[in-house]
Design an enzyme around this catalytic site. Structure first.
Site, PDB file in Angstrom:
ATOM      1  N   CYS A  48       0.854  -1.187   0.000  1.00  0.00           N
ATOM      2  CA  CYS A  48       0.000   0.000   0.000  1.00  0.00           C
ATOM      3  C   CYS A  48       0.890   1.237   0.000  1.00  0.00           C
ATOM      4  O   CYS A  48       1.808   1.349   0.802  1.00  0.00           O
ATOM      5  CB  CYS A  48      -0.891  -0.003   1.234  1.00  0.00           C
ATOM      6  SG  CYS A  48      -1.810   1.535   1.436  1.00  0.00           S
ATOM      7  N   CYS A  51       0.609   3.181   3.527  1.00  0.00           N
ATOM      8  CA  CYS A  51       1.102   2.700   4.833  1.00  0.00           C
ATOM      9  C   CYS A  51       2.082   1.534   4.706  1.00  0.00           C
ATOM     10  O   CYS A  51       2.509   0.991   5.717  1.00  0.00           O
ATOM     11  CB  CYS A  51      -0.080   2.315   5.720  1.00  0.00           C
ATOM     12  SG  CYS A  51      -0.945   0.834   5.161  1.00  0.00           S
ATOM     13  N   CYS A  97      -7.441  -0.862   1.952  1.00  0.00           N
ATOM     14  CA  CYS A  97      -6.321  -1.319   2.773  1.00  0.00           C
ATOM     15  C   CYS A  97      -6.740  -1.270   4.233  1.00  0.00           C
ATOM     16  O   CYS A  97      -7.236  -0.245   4.711  1.00  0.00           O
ATOM     17  CB  CYS A  97      -5.121  -0.406   2.556  1.00  0.00           C
ATOM     18  SG  CYS A  97      -3.787  -0.709   3.720  1.00  0.00           S
ATOM     19  N   CYS A 100      -4.579   1.401   6.587  1.00  0.00           N
ATOM     20  CA  CYS A 100      -4.807   2.852   6.634  1.00  0.00           C
ATOM     21  C   CYS A 100      -6.180   3.266   6.135  1.00  0.00           C
ATOM     22  O   CYS A 100      -6.501   4.449   6.154  1.00  0.00           O
ATOM     23  CB  CYS A 100      -3.717   3.572   5.851  1.00  0.00           C
ATOM     24  SG  CYS A 100      -3.749   3.247   4.076  1.00  0.00           S
ATOM     25  N   CYS A 120      -9.023  -5.730  -8.656  1.00  0.00           N
ATOM     26  CA  CYS A 120      -8.581  -4.746  -9.639  1.00  0.00           C
ATOM     27  C   CYS A 120      -8.233  -3.455  -8.910  1.00  0.00           C
ATOM     28  O   CYS A 120      -9.086  -2.825  -8.291  1.00  0.00           O
ATOM     29  CB  CYS A 120      -9.659  -4.530 -10.682  1.00  0.00           C
ATOM     30  SG  CYS A 120      -9.987  -6.076 -11.558  1.00  0.00           S
TER      31      CYS A 120
HETATM   32 ZN   LIG Z   1      -2.625   1.299   3.544  1.00  0.00          ZN
END
Ligand SMILES: [Zn+2]
Length: 133
Positions: A48, A51, A97, A100, A120
């Site tokens: 990510c 984060c 995610c 975060c 996706c």
């Molecule tokens: Zn994240």
């Protein structure tokens, strides 16, 4: 929902470029084929961008023709969460995610032979990390 890497909006704006902010914090979608991670690539993984939580292995990346990075499975399902979202007259499963709370992309059902779903994801939400050695 409370996140491990929660940040005030001003910090998100400072840390992310405008395009990543629009996607990750406002749930927009980058233009098809505009991202740098559309093509399955050398071995490594994607984290990510917000984060650094590990999200997808490059070995799970498929569909270079789709226009966005597309994966058949998550590296660790615990690092993601999903929500059903109704827009444009259809129900979509939105992908976030868990570290975060940033928007990543969408999950689609797929009738392909390798997996019943496709994750996706927008390229701007991902950072690529090469596998060591
Ligand atoms: Zn994240």
């Amino acid at each position: 929902m409370k996140f491990k890497y929660d940040k005030p909006d001003a910090r998100w704006r400072a840390e992310l470029d405008p395009q990543a902010y629009r996607v990750m914090r406002e749930g927009r979608t980058e233009a098809r084929f505009s991202g740098q991670h559309c093509q399955p690539r050398a071995e490594g993984m994607y984290r990510c961008r917000g984060c650094h939580t590990p999200l997808f292995d490059t070995l799970a990346q498929v569909d270079a023709d789709f226009g966005w990075p597309c994966f058949v499975e998550a590296l660790d399902a615990h690092n993601l969460f999903e929500e059903t979202e109704a827009s444009y007259g259809m129900l979509r499963t939105e992908l976030f995610c868990k570290g975060c709370g940033s928007h990543l992309g969408f999950i689609y059902e797929d009738d392909g032979p390798d997996s019943p779903v496709r994750f996706c994801v927008n390229s701007v939400a991902l950072e690529f990390v090469a596998r060591p050695g």
